[in-house]
Write a protein that holds these residues in place. Structure first.
Motif, PDB file in Angstrom:
ATOM      1  N   LEU A 150       0.779  -1.274  -0.055  1.00  0.00           N
ATOM      2  CA  LEU A 150       0.005  -0.012   0.012  1.00  0.00           C
ATOM      3  C   LEU A 150       0.694   1.365   0.043  1.00  0.00           C
ATOM      4  O   LEU A 150       0.590   2.247  -0.665  1.00  0.00           O
ATOM      5  N   ARG A 152       3.923   1.657  -1.184  1.00  0.00           N
ATOM      6  CA  ARG A 152       4.506   1.689  -2.427  1.00  0.00           C
ATOM      7  C   ARG A 152       3.562   2.437  -3.376  1.00  0.00           C
ATOM      8  O   ARG A 152       3.867   3.119  -4.460  1.00  0.00           O
ATOM      9  N   ILE A 153       2.038   1.933  -3.347  1.00  0.00           N
ATOM     10  CA  ILE A 153       1.117   2.506  -4.304  1.00  0.00           C
ATOM     11  C   ILE A 153       0.834   4.052  -4.184  1.00  0.00           C
ATOM     12  O   ILE A 153       0.768   4.847  -4.681  1.00  0.00           O
ATOM     13  N   LYS A 156       3.497   6.087  -5.362  1.00  0.00           N
ATOM     14  CA  LYS A 156       3.421   6.219  -6.926  1.00  0.00           C
ATOM     15  C   LYS A 156       2.196   7.075  -7.219  1.00  0.00           C
ATOM     16  O   LYS A 156       2.410   7.857  -8.224  1.00  0.00           O
ATOM     17  N   LYS A 157       1.144   7.033  -6.636  1.00  0.00           N
ATOM     18  CA  LYS A 157      -0.122   7.647  -6.853  1.00  0.00           C
ATOM     19  C   LYS A 157      -0.098   9.241  -6.355  1.00  0.00           C
ATOM     20  O   LYS A 157      -0.995  10.100  -6.844  1.00  0.00           O
ATOM     21  N   TYR A 193      -5.906   0.800  -3.180  1.00  0.00           N
ATOM     22  CA  TYR A 193      -5.127  -0.602  -3.381  1.00  0.00           C
ATOM     23  C   TYR A 193      -5.832  -1.606  -4.426  1.00  0.00           C
ATOM     24  O   TYR A 193      -5.036  -2.231  -5.206  1.00  0.00           O
ATOM     25  N   GLU A 196      -5.474  -1.046  -8.411  1.00  0.00           N
ATOM     26  CA  GLU A 196      -4.184  -2.021  -8.999  1.00  0.00           C
ATOM     27  C   GLU A 196      -4.873  -3.078  -9.548  1.00  0.00           C
ATOM     28  O   GLU A 196      -4.470  -3.459 -10.708  1.00  0.00           O
ATOM     29  N   LEU A 242      -1.185  -8.015  -5.011  1.00  0.00           N
ATOM     30  CA  LEU A 242      -1.608  -7.565  -3.960  1.00  0.00           C
ATOM     31  C   LEU A 242      -1.575  -8.374  -2.631  1.00  0.00           C
ATOM     32  O   LEU A 242      -1.850  -7.777  -1.479  1.00  0.00           O
TER      33      LEU A 242
END
Length: 332
Positions: A150, A152-153, A156-157, A193, A196, A242
């Protein structure tokens, strides 16, 4: 982004939203309100200088629709989460697929049900009675979210480093694994989450007819073999991308013509049916007009007129019985 979160007007708006909730008469809320300007300024400064920490959670159980542990944040933390949510939802929601319906403004359970029905209708029109539903959901979703994935996401976002750091504080604050079920931010982070997996299904698997509500995934495919293939790949992707396990009992394929049970009803391409638990629920709430109104609201898109007419007792006050029977949505 972080500057907008800690902006005074945004914090004041977040406080007002928190004040409208059920906990406004609790001790912590009353103490905060005794000197609200000073307390908000102290909270703002702690966010700016990076000394803010979550205060912990009040833990309790709920048993409907199934047993779950709820972690309710303390009053000050609720204000912070409203402040974050006010800002990041405008940034994140446009990144989600159109057919994601949980905890997104202007959407919800009813729209998700109608979207599933619409996709089923189009799929059936294009491919006939060979169409199949592929359905799966995530086992213990909130409690099994991988925090490292989470984060890392989020990195990124969300381009703002300070906002990332603040979100990481909340992500790591849960006394158990995953995300706290009860945090306001858990809802939008869960959508981020699962986005993805949504993107994988839409972009890589090219599944045209797909709807997600929280951890419930509905895919409509042209035939049984395609539905089995998609289901297998989606379950594998959930695990690989995930680190989520899908439920064996709730992962299956079934003909579109036979309808599918999901989101509290049975969805057909032609109509939406009540489940037995809804019928039993109306019988239980007949003593309370308020409960009846709640039941009517939830079942408003389902076929229910004949059942309501049959089950309502004749001795129910005539005006109340007439109001319920002639509710506009009872025509379904």
């Amino acid at each position: 982004m972080f500057d907008r979160i800690v902006n005074w007007d945004n914090l004041r708006d977040a406080y007002n939203k928190t004040r409208k909730a059920k906990g406004k008469h609790k001790v912590a809320a009353i103490r905060f309100e005794q000197d609200v300007i000073h307390n908000l300024k102290m909270l703002q400064q702690s966010l700016i200088d990076g000394t803010y920490k979550c205060s912990g959670y009040n833990t309790f159980m709920v048993y409907e629709p199934k047993p779950r542990v709820i972690y309710a944040p303390h009053y000050v933390d609720k204000i912070v989460q409203h402040a974050i949510n006010n800002v990041i939802r405008d940034h994140l929601e446009p990144k989600f697929i159109h057919d994601s319906y949980a905890c997104i403004r202007g959407k919800g359970t009813h729209r998700a049900i109608l979207a599933i029905q619409k996709h089923a209708r189009v799929c059936k029109r294009n491919h006939g009675d060979k169409c199949y539903f592929a359905k799966t959901d995530i086992s213990k979703f909130f409690y099994t979210i991988d925090r490292d994935v989470l984060k890392r996401i989020v990195a990124k976002k969300i381009p703002c480093v300070s906002t990332q750091a603040l979100l990481n504080i909340i992500i790591d604050s849960s006394p158990s694994d995953g995300l706290p079920l009860g945090n306001l931010t858990s809802q939008i982070l869960a959508n981020l989450y699962m986005n993805e997996l949504d993107q994988y299904i839409k972009r890589h698997l090219k599944v045209r007819h797909y709807v997600r509500y929280a951890d419930d995934l509905f895919m409509m495919c042209k035939d049984k073999s395609e539905a089995k293939r998609v289901l297998l790949l989606v379950r594998k992707a959930a695990k690989d991308i995930l680190h989520l396990d899908t439920s064996d009992k709730k992962s299956f394929v079934t003909p579109v013509a036979g309808g599918i049970v999901g989101l509290g009803c049975k969805i057909f391409s032609t109509h939406i049916s009540l489940l037995y638990k809804h019928k039993r629920g109306l019988v239980r709430c007949l003593k309370s007009i308020k409960s009846i109104k709640s039941w009517l609201s939830f079942t408003s898109i389902m076929n229910r007129y004949n059942f309501i007419k049959r089950i309502l007792p004749d001795d129910l006050l005539p005006k109340q019985r007439s109001t319920i029977l002639h509710n506009k949505s009872c025509i379904h």
